[in-house]
Design a protein around this motif. Structure first.
Motif, PDB file in Angstrom:
ATOM      1  N   ALA A  68      15.983   7.820  25.833  1.00 47.46           N
ATOM      2  CA  ALA A  68      15.446   8.537  26.994  1.00 47.46           C
ATOM      3  C   ALA A  68      16.168   8.160  28.283  1.00 47.46           C
ATOM      4  O   ALA A  68      16.390   9.018  29.140  1.00 47.46           O
ATOM      5  CB  ALA A  68      13.952   8.281  27.124  1.00 47.46           C
ATOM      6  N   LYS A 108       9.712  20.686  27.618  1.00 49.57           N
ATOM      7  CA  LYS A 108      10.896  20.848  26.772  1.00 49.57           C
ATOM      8  C   LYS A 108      11.308  19.580  26.018  1.00 49.57           C
ATOM      9  O   LYS A 108      12.322  19.569  25.335  1.00 49.57           O
ATOM     10  CB  LYS A 108      12.074  21.358  27.597  1.00 49.57           C
ATOM     11  N   SER A 109      10.517  18.513  26.133  1.00 43.63           N
ATOM     12  CA  SER A 109      10.849  17.287  25.410  1.00 43.63           C
ATOM     13  C   SER A 109       9.599  16.436  25.203  1.00 43.63           C
ATOM     14  O   SER A 109       8.559  16.676  25.810  1.00 43.63           O
ATOM     15  CB  SER A 109      11.922  16.489  26.160  1.00 43.63           C
ATOM     16  N   LYS A 110       9.742  15.446  24.324  1.00 45.65           N
ATOM     17  CA  LYS A 110       8.676  14.474  24.048  1.00 45.65           C
ATOM     18  C   LYS A 110       9.300  13.090  24.068  1.00 45.65           C
ATOM     19  O   LYS A 110      10.486  12.919  23.748  1.00 45.65           O
ATOM     20  CB  LYS A 110       8.047  14.699  22.666  1.00 45.65           C
ATOM     21  N   SER A 137       6.670  14.101  28.165  1.00 39.29           N
ATOM     22  CA  SER A 137       7.787  13.573  28.958  1.00 39.29           C
ATOM     23  C   SER A 137       7.688  14.009  30.416  1.00 39.29           C
ATOM     24  O   SER A 137       8.584  13.759  31.205  1.00 39.29           O
ATOM     25  CB  SER A 137       9.100  14.094  28.386  1.00 39.29           C
ATOM     26  N   HIS A 158      19.170  10.295  29.074  1.00 39.60           N
ATOM     27  CA  HIS A 158      18.994  11.752  29.194  1.00 39.60           C
ATOM     28  C   HIS A 158      17.820  12.086  30.118  1.00 39.60           C
ATOM     29  O   HIS A 158      16.925  12.839  29.758  1.00 39.60           O
ATOM     30  CB  HIS A 158      18.796  12.373  27.810  1.00 39.60           C
ATOM     31  N   LEU A 193      13.628   9.947  22.882  1.00 40.02           N
ATOM     32  CA  LEU A 193      13.414  11.263  23.468  1.00 40.02           C
ATOM     33  C   LEU A 193      13.853  12.306  22.453  1.00 40.02           C
ATOM     34  O   LEU A 193      14.881  12.145  21.796  1.00 40.02           O
ATOM     35  CB  LEU A 193      14.253  11.401  24.747  1.00 40.02           C
ATOM     36  N   VAL A 194      13.058  13.348  22.318  1.00 33.83           N
ATOM     37  CA  VAL A 194      13.445  14.480  21.476  1.00 33.83           C
ATOM     38  C   VAL A 194      13.305  15.755  22.296  1.00 33.83           C
ATOM     39  O   VAL A 194      12.336  15.927  23.032  1.00 33.83           O
ATOM     40  CB  VAL A 194      12.603  14.575  20.166  1.00 33.83           C
ATOM     41  N   GLU A 195      14.303  16.613  22.203  1.00 30.93           N
ATOM     42  CA  GLU A 195      14.270  17.898  22.903  1.00 30.93           C
ATOM     43  C   GLU A 195      13.605  18.910  21.981  1.00 30.93           C
ATOM     44  O   GLU A 195      13.882  18.936  20.781  1.00 30.93           O
ATOM     45  CB  GLU A 195      15.690  18.344  23.256  1.00 30.93           C
ATOM     46  N   ILE A 196      12.708  19.721  22.550  1.00 29.27           N
ATOM     47  CA  ILE A 196      11.950  20.687  21.749  1.00 29.27           C
ATOM     48  C   ILE A 196      11.904  22.042  22.442  1.00 29.27           C
ATOM     49  O   ILE A 196      12.247  22.165  23.616  1.00 29.27           O
ATOM     50  CB  ILE A 196      10.506  20.193  21.482  1.00 29.27           C
ATOM     51  N   LEU A 237      16.132  15.529  30.947  1.00 29.74           N
ATOM     52  CA  LEU A 237      15.163  16.169  30.040  1.00 29.74           C
ATOM     53  C   LEU A 237      13.720  15.732  30.293  1.00 29.74           C
ATOM     54  O   LEU A 237      12.821  16.118  29.558  1.00 29.74           O
ATOM     55  CB  LEU A 237      15.539  15.875  28.586  1.00 29.74           C
ATOM     56  N   VAL A 238      13.509  14.917  31.340  1.00 33.19           N
ATOM     57  CA  VAL A 238      12.152  14.469  31.668  1.00 33.19           C
ATOM     58  C   VAL A 238      11.847  14.789  33.126  1.00 33.19           C
ATOM     59  O   VAL A 238      12.760  15.034  33.922  1.00 33.19           O
ATOM     60  CB  VAL A 238      11.959  12.950  31.401  1.00 33.19           C
TER      61      VAL A 238
END
Length: 179
Positions: A15, A155-157, A151, A18, A39-42, A21-22
């Protein structure tokens, strides 16, 4: 933790590398946490917990939801964040109401929660919340070895340990916060 068993079909990335993405308040705090955060992008349309878990094969039992609760006392609104496992519900009317020392507590209105946190609704996370807010963490969350949380953006977790959440500034671990 470098490998996250709860990521399902997603590939976690660090995380701290990146932060685009948060949410901004989350990005400011990530580097201060005492342990790695994944971090995962979803797909933002799949950010709601049940849809996320079903789509990406992540166990519902490893998801924690953060809700913003508000109550008034002497004309002043008091806020808190409550973090409970997705398989449970926060005890707003008893435990949280008493902790806030208010007559009545309820979920903060969506627009208010978004404005005060700087995060998207459906992505609010305990990381990066206003410093004066208590972060009420259910003991089951604190005891979890791996968790999926928001996050700040849909768009992310984030992938974290319960210990990391219990160690956040302002965090209070409460037995029976969730039912």
């Amino acid at each position: 933790m470098s490998t996250w068993s709860i990521a399902g079909t997603l590939t976690p990335i660090p995380a701290t590398e990146h932060t685009e993405l948060v949410a901004e308040p989350v990005a400011k705090v990530l580097a201060t946490l005492g342990e790695p955060v994944g971090l995962v992008e979803i797909d933002p349309e799949l950010a709601d917990t049940a849809q996320f878990c079903a789509t990406y094969s992540s166990p519902l039992s490893a998801s924690a939801n953060c809700v913003v609760v508000a109550g008034k006392r002497a004309g002043q609104t008091r806020y808190a964040a409550a973090l409970v496992l997705a398989t449970t519900r926060a005890d707003v009317n008893n435990v949280i109401r008493r902790r806030l020392d208010v007559r009545k507590a309820s979920f903060a209105p969506m627009a208010e929660a978004v404005e005060l946190t700087g995060m998207e609704y459906g992505g609010i996370t305990p990381i990066g919340l206003p410093e004066e807010w208590p972060i009420l963490v259910d003991k089951a969350v604190a005891d979890s070895p791996e968790l999926v949380i928001g996050s700040g953006l849909r768009k992310s977790k984030l992938l974290v340990t319960g210990a990391a959440l219990a160690a956040l500034p302002g965090a209070e671990v409460i037995e029976g916060l969730a039912r």
